[in-house]
Design an enzyme around this catalytic site. Structure first.
Site, PDB file in Angstrom:
ATOM      1  N   GLY A 181      -3.009  -1.207 -35.129  1.00 23.07           N
ATOM      2  CA  GLY A 181      -2.668  -2.436 -34.416  1.00 23.07           C
ATOM      3  C   GLY A 181      -3.825  -3.416 -34.449  1.00 23.07           C
ATOM      4  O   GLY A 181      -4.172  -3.957 -35.500  1.00 23.07           O
ATOM      5  N   ASP A 248      -9.990  -5.210 -21.298  1.00 19.53           N
ATOM      6  CA  ASP A 248     -11.120  -5.983 -21.819  1.00 19.53           C
ATOM      7  C   ASP A 248     -10.866  -6.460 -23.244  1.00 19.53           C
ATOM      8  O   ASP A 248     -11.418  -7.466 -23.684  1.00 19.53           O
ATOM      9  CB  ASP A 248     -12.391  -5.131 -21.817  1.00 19.53           C
ATOM     10  CG  ASP A 248     -12.864  -4.771 -20.415  1.00 19.53           C
ATOM     11  OD1 ASP A 248     -12.144  -5.075 -19.449  1.00 19.53           O
ATOM     12  OD2 ASP A 248     -13.947  -4.180 -20.292  1.00 19.53           O
ATOM     13  N   SER A 253      -6.397  -6.509 -29.034  1.00 13.76           N
ATOM     14  CA  SER A 253      -5.577  -5.299 -29.021  1.00 13.76           C
ATOM     15  C   SER A 253      -4.096  -5.649 -28.983  1.00 13.76           C
ATOM     16  O   SER A 253      -3.698  -6.700 -28.481  1.00 13.76           O
ATOM     17  CB  SER A 253      -5.945  -4.412 -27.836  1.00 13.76           C
ATOM     18  OG  SER A 253      -5.848  -5.130 -26.614  1.00 13.76           O
ATOM     19  N   ARG A 262      -2.355   4.583 -23.761  1.00 16.21           N
ATOM     20  CA  ARG A 262      -2.138   4.697 -22.305  1.00 16.21           C
ATOM     21  C   ARG A 262      -3.193   3.868 -21.562  1.00 16.21           C
ATOM     22  O   ARG A 262      -3.962   4.353 -20.737  1.00 16.21           O
ATOM     23  CB  ARG A 262      -2.201   6.163 -21.870  1.00 16.21           C
ATOM     24  CG  ARG A 262      -1.525   6.436 -20.525  1.00 16.21           C
ATOM     25  CD  ARG A 262      -1.584   7.919 -20.156  1.00 16.21           C
ATOM     26  NE  ARG A 262      -0.927   8.182 -18.908  1.00 16.21           N
ATOM     27  CZ  ARG A 262       0.369   8.484 -18.761  1.00 16.21           C
ATOM     28  NH1 ARG A 262       1.125   8.571 -19.828  1.00 16.21           N
ATOM     29  NH2 ARG A 262       0.891   8.706 -17.573  1.00 16.21           N
ATOM     30  N   SER A 264      -5.293   0.748 -19.484  1.00 14.58           N
ATOM     31  CA  SER A 264      -5.369   0.195 -18.134  1.00 14.58           C
ATOM     32  C   SER A 264      -5.969  -1.198 -18.235  1.00 14.58           C
ATOM     33  O   SER A 264      -6.800  -1.462 -19.105  1.00 14.58           O
ATOM     34  CB  SER A 264      -6.244   1.079 -17.241  1.00 14.58           C
ATOM     35  OG  SER A 264      -6.340   0.563 -15.921  1.00 14.58           O
ATOM     36  N   GLY A 314      -0.709   7.564 -32.071  1.00 15.35           N
ATOM     37  CA  GLY A 314      -0.253   7.573 -33.454  1.00 15.35           C
ATOM     38  C   GLY A 314      -0.005   8.945 -34.036  1.00 15.35           C
ATOM     39  O   GLY A 314       0.340   9.054 -35.223  1.00 15.35           O
ATOM     40  N   ILE A 319       5.253   3.292 -32.777  1.00 14.06           N
ATOM     41  CA  ILE A 319       5.911   2.433 -31.787  1.00 14.06           C
ATOM     42  C   ILE A 319       6.217   1.103 -32.461  1.00 14.06           C
ATOM     43  O   ILE A 319       5.322   0.465 -33.032  1.00 14.06           O
ATOM     44  CB  ILE A 319       5.002   2.215 -30.566  1.00 14.06           C
ATOM     45  CG1 ILE A 319       4.669   3.548 -29.898  1.00 14.06           C
ATOM     46  CG2 ILE A 319       5.652   1.264 -29.558  1.00 14.06           C
ATOM     47  CD1 ILE A 319       3.472   3.491 -28.980  1.00 14.06           C
ATOM     48  N   TYR A 522     -17.112   3.366 -15.105  1.00 14.81           N
ATOM     49  CA  TYR A 522     -17.305   2.919 -16.484  1.00 14.81           C
ATOM     50  C   TYR A 522     -18.803   2.898 -16.765  1.00 14.81           C
ATOM     51  O   TYR A 522     -19.571   2.249 -16.054  1.00 14.81           O
ATOM     52  CB  TYR A 522     -16.725   1.519 -16.615  1.00 14.81           C
ATOM     53  CG  TYR A 522     -16.363   1.058 -18.001  1.00 14.81           C
ATOM     54  CD1 TYR A 522     -15.038   1.059 -18.429  1.00 14.81           C
ATOM     55  CD2 TYR A 522     -17.326   0.589 -18.876  1.00 14.81           C
ATOM     56  CE1 TYR A 522     -14.694   0.604 -19.692  1.00 14.81           C
ATOM     57  CE2 TYR A 522     -16.990   0.139 -20.143  1.00 14.81           C
ATOM     58  CZ  TYR A 522     -15.673   0.148 -20.545  1.00 14.81           C
ATOM     59  OH  TYR A 522     -15.334  -0.296 -21.802  1.00 14.81           O
TER      60      TYR A 522
END
Length: 562
Positions: A181, A248, A253, A262, A264, A314, A319, A522
């Site tokens: 992607g 971010d 993306s 998955r 956030s 993947g 998808i 983080y």
């Protein structure tokens, strides 16, 4: 309108590059190398540049600090991490076709898919661009000309049925497929197996970039999986809606990538994580297309197939379409900031915010190192701005007796109606006061939020001067947040000594997401590898030790990076 307020249909919390109406796409799908860096983060025309006097500026015109001088960065890096501007480690030039290994071609496969794509390429730079994500070791390998196994062919399908044809052809001809992607992956999912002797095909989905429908009655949007986040948001905003998912990496993306990893977003407190947003998806596998025939809000008929697909990166299929929840644009956005005497005081504040379930769209707590870095990234705006900064510092240090080398900062983004935002502000600042927090102003909050999209470019600057760095994150219960952070810092320091790293190995932390039972922490890890014979080996060992310490301290291996 009050200071710090923003009307959402005019200003987005996303970076400037996503708000430019003249931009139709984040990058051209068939030739991303014309716009994006082949060996680093983001746009080719953007990033930190060092002149002959060792003064840094930010190039391009896409970001809030673009074109400005940043005189504090070099002194900060010299003091904190041992920067020596005489020691340079610039990247190798972009490769030519003669520089990369010849592709392993499969004529039957290529013939079968020739009419099911808008482009099929064996070009060396296309293959390089599709051989990696954005981990430290992947980019360091590119910069030093030590790339490993590359995809043999890159294919761009245009719609779902073409993906079906390509997957079937791959099965029939024993070809490996790697869905691709935006390419911002940081889990190694885009790397090709070194010993793979079969043809490897990178399946680039970014030509599948349409919004297929907006259902205003049910408040959903259906998109092709290759659409880039900022492109989708830009189009939704023209209709008065937002998805609200803002990782971010939103500039680069893809929506399919969000689902596959998955992910956030920074505003999950209002909009939820990706698993809260997805209503439906189409998923092409070797045994056929999987999709639900149900679009309702909830179903209870056994395991949810969506949760097998989300986070699969993947490995199970491709998808092709995603339906997600959307909301009307909030009428008000307002930024804010809070300063605490130390990081632990800030953690206690964040815990109380979570306990009272009053978190705004985004609330993030930075430790002192990240606060200092943020200050170093501030531009030189002239005498008046410098005087105001001096007055603020005097107030904190002389009157409130804050230690500049210990304090922590929290940035806020509040969204909703004017009344919603006013209530949120009153509640948040009241809680902050209970823990000794002082309001830092809306402009500092806005600056801190927007700088998220510029900080990613700092690693490329570090690469040029013998630094390696990486980010990683964890999910951890509240009662272990502070101890986990300290344990990781201590472990990294010990590992740095064990590997005889000359300069301190710096570990910074921030709390980025709050939940009832815990938080996302983080980390950034960085060190100067001058004098190290195997810098990547040492870095990988230290990073692995940090992750081991996270697990031993009660954290998860990942919160959202996969």
């Amino acid at each position: 309108m009050a200071e710090g307020a923003r009307r959402s249909n005019e200003n987005s919390s996303a970076p400037q590059s996503s708000g430019k109406t003249e931009i139709e796409r984040a990058f051209p799908p068939l030739s991303r190398q014309d716009v994006l860096k082949w060996n680093g983060w983001g746009y080719r025309d953007s990033g930190f540049r060092v002149n002959e006097k060792d003064v840094v500026s930010f190039a391009g015109n896409r970001y809030m600090i673009a074109g400005r001088t940043l005189p504090r960065i070099i002194p900060f890096m010299q003091e904190k991490i041992g920067l020596d501007t005489e020691l340079k480690s610039f990247s190798q030039p972009p490769p030519t076709n003669d520089d990369v290994p010849k592709p392993i071609r499969n004529a039957n496969f290529e013939s079968a898919v020739a009419d099911s794509c808008v482009k099929l390429s064996h070009d060396g730079l296309d293959r390089i661009m599709h051989s990696h994500g954005h981990t430290c070791h992947e980019l360091f390998a590119l910069r030093t000309g030590k790339w490993g196994r590359l995809p043999d062919v890159v294919i761009w399908p245009k719609h779902h049925q073409q993906v079906v044809t390509i997957v079937n052809a791959a099965m029939d001809n024993n070809v490996c497929l790697i869905p691709f992607g935006g390419g911002t992956n940081v889990s190694g999912a885009l790397e090709c197996p070194v010993k793979e002797t079969r043809t490897i095909c990178s399946l680039d989905l970014t030509a599948m970039d349409k919004i297929l429908s907006i259902d205003e009655k049910n408040l959903t949007v259906t998109v092709e999986a290759g659409i880039i986040g900022q492109d989708m948001e830009r189009q939704l905003r023209t209709k008065g809606y937002t998805c609200g998912h803002e990782p971010d990496s939103i500039e680069f993306s893809s929506v399919g990538g969000w689902v596959a990893t998955r992910s956030s977003g920074m505003k999950k407190n209002i909009y939820g994580n990706i698993e809260d947003l997805v209503v439906h998806m189409r998923f092409v596998t070797p045994v056929g297309t999987i999709e639900k025939n149900f679009l309702g809000p909830r179903n209870s008929v056994g395991p949810d197939i969506h949760h097998f697909i989300m986070g699969s990166e993947g490995t199970l299929g491709v998808i092709t379409e995603v339906t997600m929840r959307i909301r009307p644009l909030p009428p008000i956005q307002r930024y804010g900031s809070i300063v605490f005497k130390d990081f632990n005081q800030g953690i206690d504040f964040m815990r109380e915010v979570a306990r009272q379930r009053c978190a705004p769209a985004s609330i993030r707590l930075m430790d002192n190192d990240q606060f200092q870095m943020g200050q170093a990234l501030k531009t030189n705006h002239g005498m008046v701005s410098s005087a105001v900064d001096w007055i603020k510092k005097q107030y904190l240090t002389k009157f409130k007796r804050f230690d500049v080398d210990k304090l922590a900062a929290c940035t806020l983004l509040l969204e909703g109606t004017a009344n919603d935002v006013a209530v949120q502000e009153k509640t948040i600042y009241s809680i902050a006061a209970q823990f000794g927090g002082i309001q830092g102003g809306s402009e500092n909050g806005r600056y801190g939020y927007m700088m998220t999209f510029c900080v990613a470019y700092v690693r490329d600057l570090g690469f040029d001067y013998c630094f390696l760095s990486e980010s990683f994150e964890t999910s951890v219960p509240w009662d272990r947040v502070a101890s986990l952070i300290q344990n990781v810092r201590d472990r990294v320091a010990r590992e740095g000594e064990r590997h005889r790293i000359t300069f301190p190995v710096v570990t910074t932390a921030r709390v980025t997401q709050t939940y009832d039972v815990g938080a996302c922490v983080y980390f950034y890890l960085v060190f100067n590898y001058t004098g190290i014979s195997d810098p990547l080996g040492a870095f990988s060992a230290i990073e692995a030790a940090a992750r081991d310490e996270i697990l031993a301290s009660g954290g998860s291996l990942s919160h959202h990076h996969g």
